[in-house]
Write a protein that holds these residues in place. Sequence first.
Motif, PDB file in Angstrom:
ATOM      1  N   ASP A 116       0.827  -1.208   0.000  1.00 57.87           N
ATOM      2  CA  ASP A 116       0.000   0.000   0.000  1.00 57.87           C
ATOM      3  C   ASP A 116       0.856   1.251   0.000  1.00 57.87           C
ATOM      4  N   PHE A 117       1.863   1.276   0.864  1.00 55.61           N
ATOM      5  CA  PHE A 117       2.766   2.420   0.904  1.00 55.61           C
ATOM      6  C   PHE A 117       3.462   2.601  -0.441  1.00 55.61           C
ATOM      7  N   LEU A 118       3.926   1.506  -0.993  1.00 51.95           N
ATOM      8  CA  LEU A 118       4.640   1.552  -2.264  1.00 51.95           C
ATOM      9  C   LEU A 118       3.750   2.071  -3.384  1.00 51.95           C
ATOM     10  N   TYR A 119       2.497   1.631  -3.423  1.00 54.48           N
ATOM     11  CA  TYR A 119       1.552   2.097  -4.430  1.00 54.48           C
ATOM     12  C   TYR A 119       1.378   3.617  -4.340  1.00 54.48           C
ATOM     13  N   ILE A 120       1.220   4.126  -3.138  1.00 53.08           N
ATOM     14  CA  ILE A 120       1.029   5.568  -2.946  1.00 53.08           C
ATOM     15  C   ILE A 120       2.282   6.336  -3.352  1.00 53.08           C
ATOM     16  N   ILE A 121       3.435   5.844  -2.961  1.00 56.86           N
ATOM     17  CA  ILE A 121       4.692   6.517  -3.308  1.00 56.86           C
ATOM     18  C   ILE A 121       4.867   6.559  -4.823  1.00 56.86           C
ATOM     19  N   LEU A 122       4.669   5.420  -5.491  1.00 56.79           N
ATOM     20  CA  LEU A 122       4.864   5.369  -6.944  1.00 56.79           C
ATOM     21  C   LEU A 122       3.835   6.209  -7.684  1.00 56.79           C
ATOM     22  N   SER A 123       2.609   6.208  -7.211  1.00 53.70           N
ATOM     23  CA  SER A 123       1.571   7.035  -7.849  1.00 53.70           C
ATOM     24  C   SER A 123       1.910   8.517  -7.722  1.00 53.70           C
ATOM     25  N   THR A 124       2.349   8.910  -6.554  1.00 51.64           N
ATOM     26  CA  THR A 124       2.716  10.313  -6.341  1.00 51.64           C
ATOM     27  C   THR A 124       3.966  10.662  -7.153  1.00 51.64           C
ATOM     28  N   ALA A 125       4.899   9.740  -7.251  1.00 51.84           N
ATOM     29  CA  ALA A 125       6.108   9.974  -8.051  1.00 51.84           C
ATOM     30  C   ALA A 125       5.741  10.209  -9.515  1.00 51.84           C
ATOM     31  N   LEU A 126       4.805   9.435 -10.014  1.00 58.09           N
ATOM     32  CA  LEU A 126       4.362   9.610 -11.401  1.00 58.09           C
ATOM     33  C   LEU A 126       3.751  10.999 -11.594  1.00 58.09           C
ATOM     34  N   ILE A 127       2.960  11.442 -10.644  1.00 60.68           N
ATOM     35  CA  ILE A 127       2.376  12.787 -10.706  1.00 60.68           C
ATOM     36  C   ILE A 127       3.478  13.845 -10.697  1.00 60.68           C
ATOM     37  N   MET A 128       4.468  13.687  -9.826  1.00 59.79           N
ATOM     38  CA  MET A 128       5.564  14.659  -9.745  1.00 59.79           C
ATOM     39  C   MET A 128       6.363  14.678 -11.046  1.00 59.79           C
ATOM     40  N   ALA A 129       6.530  13.514 -11.681  1.00 59.42           N
ATOM     41  CA  ALA A 129       7.241  13.458 -12.962  1.00 59.42           C
ATOM     42  C   ALA A 129       6.489  14.256 -14.018  1.00 59.42           C
ATOM     43  N   PHE A 130       5.186  14.060 -14.080  1.00 62.78           N
ATOM     44  CA  PHE A 130       4.381  14.779 -15.073  1.00 62.78           C
ATOM     45  C   PHE A 130       4.354  16.274 -14.795  1.00 62.78           C
ATOM     46  N   GLN A 131       4.536  16.666 -13.542  1.00 64.69           N
ATOM     47  CA  GLN A 131       4.567  18.087 -13.195  1.00 64.69           C
ATOM     48  C   GLN A 131       5.974  18.671 -13.274  1.00 64.69           C
ATOM     49  N   GLY A 132       6.970  17.811 -13.539  1.00 67.33           N
ATOM     50  CA  GLY A 132       8.343  18.290 -13.663  1.00 67.33           C
ATOM     51  C   GLY A 132       8.975  18.686 -12.345  1.00 67.33           C
TER      52      GLY A 132
END
Length: 130
Positions: free
Chosen positions: A27-43
């Motif tokens: 669960d923690f990993l899913y949240i971290i990776l999802s947020t990381a993907l958002i941060m990547a798209f936001q630069g």
Amino acid sequence: MQSFYLTQQMLKNGSETIDVNWNHQADFLYIILSTALIMAFQGKIPELAQLIKQAGNSIHNEQYLYEKTELHFIKGLLDYLKGDRIVAKQSIKESIDVFQVLNSPKLVDLYNRRWQEFLNRQKIDNKKFR
């Protein structure tokens, strides 16, 4: 950015209040990776780098092949944002190749789309600053 701060708070609170065993690790990993993907798209390079490090530290189990592959993909996005296009493209290709080897055409399509959406977003963001 709100999702980044909420993720950081969740990680801090979670590590202080519960034992992050294998049940909660996913669960923690899913949240971290999802947020990381958002941060990547936001630069958001510093936040993305921090989340990548946190995700890497959270993967203690060899069974997390999907998460490791997604993390590798996200690291490729970070490399792209940092200007290392050759390493980025290689990481993206390696990640998609894993899904092909696993005979997961839907994941291949998903990550190809994510890559194209990321590239399209970068072009749009670059035009804003011209």
